[in-house]
Design an enzyme around this catalytic site. Structure first.
Site, mmCIF file in Angstrom:
data_model
loop_
_atom_site.group_PDB
_atom_site.id
_atom_site.type_symbol
_atom_site.label_atom_id
_atom_site.label_comp_id
_atom_site.label_asym_id
_atom_site.label_seq_id
_atom_site.Cartn_x
_atom_site.Cartn_y
_atom_site.Cartn_z
ATOM 1 N N ILE A 13 -75.176 -92.893 23.458
ATOM 2 C CA ILE A 13 -76.301 -92.062 23.968
ATOM 3 C C ILE A 13 -76.522 -91.185 22.736
ATOM 4 C CG2 ILE A 13 -77.040 -90.187 25.401
ATOM 5 C CD1 ILE A 13 -75.196 -90.934 27.340
ATOM 6 N N TYR A 134 -61.021 -87.529 33.508
ATOM 7 C CA TYR A 134 -62.356 -87.422 32.756
ATOM 8 C C TYR A 134 -63.401 -86.543 33.545
ATOM 9 C CZ TYR A 134 -67.116 -88.747 31.500
ATOM 10 O OH TYR A 134 -68.444 -88.786 30.707
ATOM 11 N N VAL A 162 -75.527 -94.348 33.046
ATOM 12 C CA VAL A 162 -76.546 -94.540 31.739
ATOM 13 C C VAL A 162 -76.234 -95.799 31.295
ATOM 14 C CG1 VAL A 162 -77.567 -93.673 29.676
ATOM 15 C CG2 VAL A 162 -76.346 -91.961 31.137
ATOM 16 N N LYS A 170 -68.626 -100.098 23.905
ATOM 17 C CA LYS A 170 -67.832 -99.302 24.862
ATOM 18 C C LYS A 170 -66.914 -100.402 25.781
ATOM 19 C CE LYS A 170 -69.381 -95.858 27.084
ATOM 20 N NZ LYS A 170 -70.337 -94.790 28.019
ATOM 21 N N LYS A 172 -65.289 -102.322 28.466
ATOM 22 C CA LYS A 172 -65.170 -102.190 29.731
ATOM 23 C C LYS A 172 -65.751 -100.893 30.530
ATOM 24 C CE LYS A 172 -60.294 -100.922 30.014
ATOM 25 N NZ LYS A 172 -60.452 -99.526 29.508
ATOM 26 N N ARG A 200 -75.238 -96.260 43.345
ATOM 27 C CA ARG A 200 -75.062 -95.436 42.087
ATOM 28 C C ARG A 200 -76.679 -95.180 41.748
ATOM 29 N NH1 ARG A 200 -70.012 -95.887 39.108
ATOM 30 N NH2 ARG A 200 -68.599 -95.517 40.905
HETATM 31 N N1 LIG Z 1 -72.649 -93.217 29.311
HETATM 32 C C1 LIG Z 1 -72.637 -92.627 30.661
HETATM 33 O O1 LIG Z 1 -73.006 -93.310 31.564
HETATM 34 C C2 LIG Z 1 -72.455 -91.350 30.626
HETATM 35 C C3 LIG Z 1 -72.505 -90.375 32.004
HETATM 36 C C4 LIG Z 1 -71.940 -89.211 31.944
HETATM 37 C C5 LIG Z 1 -71.838 -88.612 30.893
HETATM 38 N N2 LIG Z 1 -71.736 -89.133 29.838
HETATM 39 C C6 LIG Z 1 -71.101 -88.537 28.571
HETATM 40 O O2 LIG Z 1 -72.257 -88.632 27.710
HETATM 41 C C7 LIG Z 1 -71.507 -88.514 26.315
HETATM 42 C C8 LIG Z 1 -71.804 -89.728 25.244
HETATM 43 O O3 LIG Z 1 -71.356 -90.782 26.191
HETATM 44 P P1 LIG Z 1 -71.602 -92.302 25.576
HETATM 45 O O4 LIG Z 1 -71.602 -93.061 26.868
HETATM 46 O O5 LIG Z 1 -72.433 -92.318 24.562
HETATM 47 O O6 LIG Z 1 -70.040 -92.702 25.166
HETATM 48 P P2 LIG Z 1 -69.670 -93.151 23.564
HETATM 49 O O7 LIG Z 1 -67.995 -93.442 23.749
HETATM 50 O O8 LIG Z 1 -70.658 -94.150 23.128
HETATM 51 O O9 LIG Z 1 -69.944 -91.785 22.876
HETATM 52 C C9 LIG Z 1 -69.085 -90.842 22.387
HETATM 53 C C10 LIG Z 1 -68.932 -90.700 20.978
HETATM 54 O O10 LIG Z 1 -68.355 -89.371 20.715
HETATM 55 C C11 LIG Z 1 -67.459 -89.736 19.536
HETATM 56 N N3 LIG Z 1 -66.242 -89.024 19.823
HETATM 57 C C12 LIG Z 1 -65.246 -88.953 20.470
HETATM 58 N N4 LIG Z 1 -64.339 -87.820 20.379
HETATM 59 C C13 LIG Z 1 -64.849 -87.315 19.315
HETATM 60 C C14 LIG Z 1 -64.332 -86.101 18.876
HETATM 61 N N5 LIG Z 1 -63.528 -85.635 19.146
HETATM 62 N N6 LIG Z 1 -65.053 -85.753 17.523
HETATM 63 C C15 LIG Z 1 -66.053 -86.331 17.206
HETATM 64 N N7 LIG Z 1 -66.581 -87.639 17.675
HETATM 65 C C16 LIG Z 1 -65.794 -87.921 18.877
HETATM 66 C C17 LIG Z 1 -67.232 -91.215 19.851
HETATM 67 O O11 LIG Z 1 -66.548 -92.084 18.574
HETATM 68 C C18 LIG Z 1 -68.374 -91.991 20.482
HETATM 69 O O12 LIG Z 1 -69.200 -92.335 19.257
HETATM 70 C C19 LIG Z 1 -70.249 -88.165 26.672
HETATM 71 O O13 LIG Z 1 -69.857 -86.803 26.582
HETATM 72 C C20 LIG Z 1 -70.014 -88.886 27.867
HETATM 73 O O14 LIG Z 1 -68.849 -88.109 28.601
HETATM 74 C C21 LIG Z 1 -72.096 -90.403 29.421
#
Ligand SMILES: NC(=O)c1ccc[n+]([C@@H]2O[C@H](COP(=O)([O-])OP(=O)(O)OC[C@H]3O[C@@H](n4cnc5c(N)ncnc54)[C@H](O)[C@@H]3O)[C@@H](O)[C@H]2O)c1
Length: 301
Positions: A13, A134, A162, A170, A172, A200
Protein backbone atom coordinates in the site's frame (compact mmCIF):
# COMPACT_ATOMS: atom_id res chain seq x y z
CA UNK A 1 2.95 21.49 -2.15
CA UNK A 2 3.17 19.33 0.92
CA UNK A 3 6.13 17.58 2.49
CA UNK A 4 5.17 14.00 3.18
CA UNK A 5 6.85 11.09 4.95
CA UNK A 6 5.70 7.51 4.36
CA UNK A 7 6.92 4.78 6.68
CA UNK A 8 6.68 1.38 5.00
CA UNK A 9 6.62 3.28 1.71
CA UNK A 10 8.22 0.47 -0.28
CA UNK A 11 5.54 -2.03 0.72
CA UNK A 12 2.31 -2.85 -1.07
CA UNK A 13 0.00 0.00 0.00
CA UNK A 14 2.85 2.38 0.91
CA UNK A 15 4.41 2.28 -2.57
CA UNK A 16 1.06 2.86 -4.30
CA UNK A 17 0.57 5.80 -1.95
CA UNK A 18 4.08 7.19 -2.59
CA UNK A 19 3.68 7.10 -6.36
CA UNK A 20 0.20 8.65 -6.24
CA UNK A 21 1.29 11.46 -3.91
CA UNK A 22 4.22 12.26 -6.20
CA UNK A 23 1.86 12.31 -9.15
CA UNK A 24 -0.20 14.89 -7.26
CA UNK A 25 2.90 17.09 -6.85
CA UNK A 26 3.83 16.39 -3.24
CA UNK A 27 7.39 16.02 -2.00
CA UNK A 28 7.64 12.45 -0.69
CA UNK A 29 10.25 10.81 1.55
CA UNK A 30 10.09 7.06 2.20
CA UNK A 31 11.37 5.20 5.26
CA UNK A 32 11.38 1.41 4.91
CA UNK A 33 13.50 -1.33 6.45
CA UNK A 34 12.74 -3.66 3.51
CA UNK A 35 11.72 -6.46 5.85
CA UNK A 36 8.84 -7.31 3.52
CA UNK A 37 9.03 -4.81 0.65
CA UNK A 38 9.94 -5.26 -2.98
CA UNK A 39 12.71 -3.35 -4.67
CA UNK A 40 10.47 -3.09 -7.77
CA UNK A 41 7.61 -1.36 -5.99
CA UNK A 42 9.19 2.08 -6.18
CA UNK A 43 9.98 2.01 -9.90
CA UNK A 44 9.50 5.57 -11.14
CA UNK A 45 9.71 7.09 -7.64
CA UNK A 46 11.77 10.31 -7.64
CA UNK A 47 11.85 11.13 -3.91
CA UNK A 48 14.35 10.34 -1.18
CA UNK A 49 14.42 7.01 0.60
CA UNK A 50 15.88 5.93 3.94
CA UNK A 51 16.50 2.25 4.57
CA UNK A 52 15.83 1.42 8.17
CA UNK A 53 13.26 1.45 10.93
CA UNK A 54 11.76 4.15 13.15
CA UNK A 55 15.15 4.79 14.82
CA UNK A 56 16.06 6.74 11.64
CA UNK A 57 13.03 9.05 11.73
CA UNK A 58 14.97 12.19 12.69
CA UNK A 59 17.28 11.74 9.70
CA UNK A 60 14.33 11.70 7.28
CA UNK A 61 13.77 15.45 7.50
CA UNK A 62 12.77 18.24 9.81
CA UNK A 63 9.56 19.58 8.26
CA UNK A 64 6.69 17.30 7.36
CA UNK A 65 3.09 18.34 6.90
CA UNK A 66 1.77 14.79 6.85
CA UNK A 67 3.20 11.45 7.97
CA UNK A 68 1.61 8.27 6.64
CA UNK A 69 2.52 5.36 8.89
CA UNK A 70 2.24 2.11 6.92
CA UNK A 71 5.20 0.23 8.41
CA UNK A 72 4.32 -2.91 10.36
CA UNK A 73 4.85 -6.61 10.51
CA UNK A 74 1.96 -7.48 8.23
CA UNK A 75 2.12 -11.28 8.20
CA UNK A 76 -0.87 -12.25 10.36
CA UNK A 77 0.58 -15.74 10.86
CA UNK A 78 3.94 -14.39 12.17
CA UNK A 79 4.90 -16.82 14.94
CA UNK A 80 6.49 -14.60 17.59
CA UNK A 81 3.61 -12.74 19.30
CA UNK A 82 5.90 -10.72 21.54
CA UNK A 83 8.02 -9.48 18.64
CA UNK A 84 4.90 -8.64 16.62
CA UNK A 85 3.48 -6.54 19.44
CA UNK A 86 6.80 -4.92 20.28
CA UNK A 87 7.63 -3.90 16.71
CA UNK A 88 4.19 -2.68 15.71
CA UNK A 89 3.34 -0.83 18.92
CA UNK A 90 6.77 0.64 19.70
CA UNK A 91 7.24 1.60 16.06
CA UNK A 92 3.94 3.46 16.14
CA UNK A 93 4.79 5.13 19.46
CA UNK A 94 8.00 6.51 17.95
CA UNK A 95 6.17 7.81 14.89
CA UNK A 96 3.49 9.38 17.09
CA UNK A 97 6.13 11.19 19.17
CA UNK A 98 7.95 12.29 16.00
CA UNK A 99 4.69 13.64 14.50
CA UNK A 100 4.02 15.61 17.71
CA UNK A 101 7.52 17.10 17.68
CA UNK A 102 7.15 18.10 14.04
CA UNK A 103 3.58 19.31 14.39
CA UNK A 104 2.58 17.02 11.52
CA UNK A 105 -0.73 15.31 10.79
CA UNK A 106 -0.40 11.56 11.29
CA UNK A 107 -2.39 9.05 9.24
CA UNK A 108 -1.76 5.45 10.29
CA UNK A 109 -2.89 2.05 9.01
CA UNK A 110 -5.27 0.29 11.35
CA UNK A 111 -6.93 -2.98 10.38
CA UNK A 112 -10.31 -4.70 10.12
CA UNK A 113 -8.53 -7.47 12.05
CA UNK A 114 -9.44 -5.49 15.19
CA UNK A 115 -13.11 -6.44 14.66
CA UNK A 116 -12.40 -10.17 14.71
CA UNK A 117 -15.68 -12.00 14.35
CA UNK A 118 -17.72 -9.08 15.62
CA UNK A 119 -21.06 -8.15 14.11
CA UNK A 120 -21.08 -7.19 10.40
CA UNK A 121 -21.38 -4.68 8.87
CA UNK A 122 -18.63 -3.48 11.13
CA UNK A 123 -18.83 -0.01 12.62
CA UNK A 124 -15.97 1.98 14.12
CA UNK A 125 -17.95 2.34 17.35
CA UNK A 126 -18.35 -1.37 18.04
CA UNK A 127 -16.37 -3.35 20.60
CA UNK A 128 -13.06 -4.65 19.15
CA UNK A 129 -12.50 -8.43 19.23
CA UNK A 130 -8.92 -9.04 18.05
CA UNK A 131 -8.15 -12.72 17.37
CA UNK A 132 -4.37 -12.80 16.91
CA UNK A 133 -1.22 -10.86 17.81
CA UNK A 134 -1.36 -8.83 14.61
CA UNK A 135 -4.92 -7.71 15.34
CA UNK A 136 -3.96 -6.96 18.95
CA UNK A 137 -1.06 -4.81 17.80
CA UNK A 138 -3.45 -2.71 15.69
CA UNK A 139 -5.95 -2.56 18.54
CA UNK A 140 -3.27 -1.23 20.92
CA UNK A 141 -2.19 1.27 18.25
CA UNK A 142 -5.78 2.52 18.03
CA UNK A 143 -5.82 2.94 21.82
CA UNK A 144 -2.56 4.87 21.75
CA UNK A 145 -3.89 7.11 18.98
CA UNK A 146 -7.06 7.77 20.96
CA UNK A 147 -5.01 8.72 23.99
CA UNK A 148 -3.15 11.36 21.97
CA UNK A 149 -6.13 12.53 19.91
CA UNK A 150 -5.99 15.99 21.46
CA UNK A 151 -2.20 16.39 21.23
CA UNK A 152 -2.07 16.15 17.42
CA UNK A 153 -4.29 15.25 14.49
CA UNK A 154 -4.01 11.45 14.31
CA UNK A 155 -6.27 9.57 11.93
CA UNK A 156 -6.58 5.80 11.65
CA UNK A 157 -7.57 4.21 8.34
CA UNK A 158 -9.00 0.81 9.13
CA UNK A 159 -8.35 -1.21 5.99
CA UNK A 160 -10.34 -4.32 5.15
CA UNK A 161 -8.85 -6.88 2.70
CA UNK A 162 -6.77 -4.91 0.24
CA UNK A 163 -5.75 -6.28 -3.17
CA UNK A 164 -3.97 -4.83 -6.20
CA UNK A 165 -0.66 -4.12 -7.94
CA UNK A 166 2.48 -4.29 -5.79
CA UNK A 167 1.59 -7.09 -3.37
CA UNK A 168 3.59 -9.96 -4.89
CA UNK A 169 6.40 -9.71 -2.29
CA UNK A 170 3.90 -10.55 0.47
CA UNK A 171 3.89 -14.23 -0.55
CA UNK A 172 1.38 -16.18 1.53
CA UNK A 173 0.17 -12.93 3.13
CA UNK A 174 -0.82 -11.45 -0.23
CA UNK A 175 -4.55 -11.08 -0.91
CA UNK A 176 -6.82 -14.02 -1.70
CA UNK A 177 -7.47 -12.36 -5.05
CA UNK A 178 -3.77 -12.55 -5.91
CA UNK A 179 -3.24 -16.09 -4.55
CA UNK A 180 -6.21 -17.45 -6.48
CA UNK A 181 -5.24 -15.57 -9.64
CA UNK A 182 -1.77 -17.12 -9.53
CA UNK A 183 -3.16 -20.63 -9.22
CA UNK A 184 -5.62 -20.09 -12.07
CA UNK A 185 -3.05 -18.39 -14.30
CA UNK A 186 -0.87 -21.49 -13.84
CA UNK A 187 -3.78 -23.61 -15.13
CA UNK A 188 -4.76 -25.06 -11.74
CA UNK A 189 -8.11 -25.10 -9.99
CA UNK A 190 -8.09 -22.50 -7.19
CA UNK A 191 -7.88 -23.94 -3.67
CA UNK A 192 -9.96 -22.40 -0.89
CA UNK A 193 -11.13 -23.33 2.61
CA UNK A 194 -14.28 -25.44 2.85
CA UNK A 195 -16.77 -24.43 1.39
CA UNK A 196 -15.80 -21.03 0.11
CA UNK A 197 -18.67 -19.20 1.82
CA UNK A 198 -16.43 -17.11 4.11
CA UNK A 199 -17.35 -13.47 3.60
CA UNK A 200 -14.81 -10.66 3.33
CA UNK A 201 -14.77 -7.06 2.20
CA UNK A 202 -12.13 -7.01 -0.57
CA UNK A 203 -11.14 -3.45 -1.47
CA UNK A 204 -8.96 -2.31 -4.37
CA UNK A 205 -5.68 -0.58 -3.53
CA UNK A 206 -6.45 2.42 -5.77
CA UNK A 207 -9.45 3.20 -3.58
CA UNK A 208 -7.43 2.56 -0.42
CA UNK A 209 -4.81 5.09 -1.54
CA UNK A 210 -7.50 7.69 -2.29
CA UNK A 211 -9.09 7.16 1.15
CA UNK A 212 -5.70 7.37 2.89
CA UNK A 213 -4.86 10.67 1.20
CA UNK A 214 -8.33 12.02 2.03
CA UNK A 215 -7.80 11.06 5.69
CA UNK A 216 -5.05 13.68 6.02
CA UNK A 217 -7.75 16.34 5.58
CA UNK A 218 -9.96 15.01 8.38
CA UNK A 219 -11.21 17.87 10.56
CA UNK A 220 -10.26 16.01 13.71
CA UNK A 221 -8.62 12.84 15.04
CA UNK A 222 -10.55 9.60 14.60
CA UNK A 223 -10.64 6.24 12.90
CA UNK A 224 -12.35 5.37 9.60
CA UNK A 225 -13.24 2.09 7.94
CA UNK A 226 -11.87 1.67 4.43
CA UNK A 227 -13.69 -1.04 2.51
CA UNK A 228 -16.23 -1.43 -0.28
CA UNK A 229 -19.17 -2.10 2.02
CA UNK A 230 -19.75 -5.26 -0.05
CA UNK A 231 -19.86 -8.82 1.28
CA UNK A 232 -18.02 -11.14 -1.10
CA UNK A 233 -17.49 -14.86 -0.58
CA UNK A 234 -14.35 -16.68 -1.70
CA UNK A 235 -16.53 -18.56 -4.21
CA UNK A 236 -17.60 -15.20 -5.68
CA UNK A 237 -13.96 -14.08 -5.93
CA UNK A 238 -13.34 -17.12 -8.11
CA UNK A 239 -16.37 -16.20 -10.24
CA UNK A 240 -15.06 -12.64 -10.69
CA UNK A 241 -11.60 -13.98 -11.58
CA UNK A 242 -13.06 -16.47 -14.07
CA UNK A 243 -14.93 -13.64 -15.80
CA UNK A 244 -11.92 -11.34 -15.87
CA UNK A 245 -9.65 -14.14 -17.13
CA UNK A 246 -12.28 -15.58 -19.50
CA UNK A 247 -11.79 -18.93 -17.77
CA UNK A 248 -13.99 -21.51 -16.04
CA UNK A 249 -11.95 -22.93 -13.14
CA UNK A 250 -13.80 -24.65 -10.33
CA UNK A 251 -12.81 -24.35 -6.66
CA UNK A 252 -11.14 -27.17 -4.78
CA UNK A 253 -12.01 -27.11 -1.09
CA UNK A 254 -9.76 -28.06 1.84
CA UNK A 255 -9.93 -27.83 5.64
CA UNK A 256 -9.13 -24.49 7.24
CA UNK A 257 -6.24 -25.02 9.73
CA UNK A 258 -6.84 -21.65 11.45
CA UNK A 259 -10.49 -22.06 12.56
CA UNK A 260 -10.15 -20.48 16.02
CA UNK A 261 -8.39 -17.30 14.84
CA UNK A 262 -10.08 -16.90 11.47
CA UNK A 263 -12.39 -14.06 10.47
CA UNK A 264 -15.36 -15.62 8.69
CA UNK A 265 -17.53 -12.59 8.07
CA UNK A 266 -16.14 -9.09 7.56
CA UNK A 267 -17.83 -6.18 5.87
CA UNK A 268 -17.22 -2.49 6.39
CA UNK A 269 -19.87 0.02 7.22
CA UNK A 270 -18.45 2.95 5.26
CA UNK A 271 -20.95 5.59 6.28
CA UNK A 272 -18.56 7.40 8.68
CA UNK A 273 -15.84 8.00 6.10
CA UNK A 274 -18.48 8.96 3.54
CA UNK A 275 -19.98 11.60 5.81
CA UNK A 276 -16.78 12.98 7.32
CA UNK A 277 -14.43 12.84 4.34
CA UNK A 278 -16.71 12.49 1.33
CA UNK A 279 -14.91 9.30 0.28
CA UNK A 280 -16.51 6.36 -1.38
CA UNK A 281 -14.92 3.56 -3.43
CA UNK A 282 -14.75 4.00 -7.21
CA UNK A 283 -14.34 0.25 -7.69
CA UNK A 284 -16.58 -2.60 -6.60
CA UNK A 285 -14.77 -5.82 -5.74
CA UNK A 286 -15.73 -7.14 -9.20
CA UNK A 287 -14.50 -4.10 -11.18
CA UNK A 288 -11.38 -3.87 -9.01
CA UNK A 289 -10.57 -7.48 -9.85
CA UNK A 290 -11.11 -6.79 -13.57
CA UNK A 291 -8.73 -3.82 -13.42
CA UNK A 292 -6.16 -5.83 -11.46
CA UNK A 293 -6.28 -8.84 -13.79
CA UNK A 294 -5.65 -6.55 -16.77
CA UNK A 295 -2.59 -5.17 -14.91
CA UNK A 296 -1.33 -8.64 -13.94
CA UNK A 297 -1.64 -9.84 -17.54
CA UNK A 298 0.22 -6.77 -18.79
CA UNK A 299 3.05 -7.66 -16.35
CA UNK A 300 3.18 -11.16 -17.82
CA UNK A 301 2.11 -12.75 -14.50
N1 LIG B 1 -2.94 -5.31 2.87
C1 LIG B 1 -4.01 -5.38 3.65
O1 LIG B 1 -5.01 -6.05 3.31
C2 LIG B 1 -4.06 -4.62 4.95
C3 LIG B 1 -5.23 -4.70 5.71
C4 LIG B 1 -5.27 -4.02 6.93
C5 LIG B 1 -4.21 -3.25 7.35
N2 LIG B 1 -3.07 -3.21 6.59
C6 LIG B 1 -1.96 -2.38 7.08
O2 LIG B 1 -1.51 -1.55 6.06
C7 LIG B 1 -0.10 -1.31 6.19
C8 LIG B 1 0.61 -1.66 4.90
O3 LIG B 1 0.42 -3.05 4.66
P1 LIG B 1 0.84 -3.74 3.30
O4 LIG B 1 -0.26 -4.67 2.93
O5 LIG B 1 1.27 -2.70 2.32
O6 LIG B 1 2.05 -4.65 3.77
P2 LIG B 1 3.61 -4.67 3.37
O7 LIG B 1 4.21 -5.72 4.20
O8 LIG B 1 3.76 -4.73 1.91
O9 LIG B 1 4.08 -3.22 3.85
C9 LIG B 1 4.70 -2.95 5.09
C10 LIG B 1 6.00 -2.23 4.79
O10 LIG B 1 6.58 -1.80 6.01
C11 LIG B 1 7.98 -2.13 5.99
N3 LIG B 1 8.35 -2.24 7.41
C12 LIG B 1 7.98 -3.19 8.31
N4 LIG B 1 8.42 -2.87 9.53
C13 LIG B 1 9.11 -1.71 9.41
C14 LIG B 1 9.78 -0.84 10.32
N5 LIG B 1 9.83 -1.13 11.63
N6 LIG B 1 10.37 0.28 9.85
C15 LIG B 1 10.31 0.59 8.53
N7 LIG B 1 9.67 -0.18 7.61
C16 LIG B 1 9.07 -1.30 8.06
C17 LIG B 1 8.09 -3.39 5.18
O11 LIG B 1 9.37 -3.60 4.64
C18 LIG B 1 7.04 -3.11 4.11
O12 LIG B 1 7.59 -2.38 3.04
C19 LIG B 1 0.36 -2.15 7.38
O13 LIG B 1 0.40 -1.33 8.53
C20 LIG B 1 -0.74 -3.19 7.50
O14 LIG B 1 -0.85 -3.68 8.82
C21 LIG B 1 -2.99 -3.86 5.41
Amino acid sequence: MKNVLITGGAGFIGSNLALELEKKGHDVVVLDDYSSASIQNLRGFRGDIFIGDESRLEECGSAFDVIFHQAAITDTTFRDDREMLRKNIDGFRKVLQFAMRKNAVLVYASSAGTYGNGKAPMRESQEPQPLNAYAYSKYFMDNLAKKHAKDLKVVGVRYFNVFGPGEKHKGKSASMVYQLYRQMAAGRNPRIFKYGEQVRDHVYVKDVVAATIRAADAKESGVFNVGTGEATTFNQIIDHLNKAMKASFRPEYFDNPYTDVYQVNTRADISRIGKALGWKPRFSTRTGIADYVAWLKAQGE
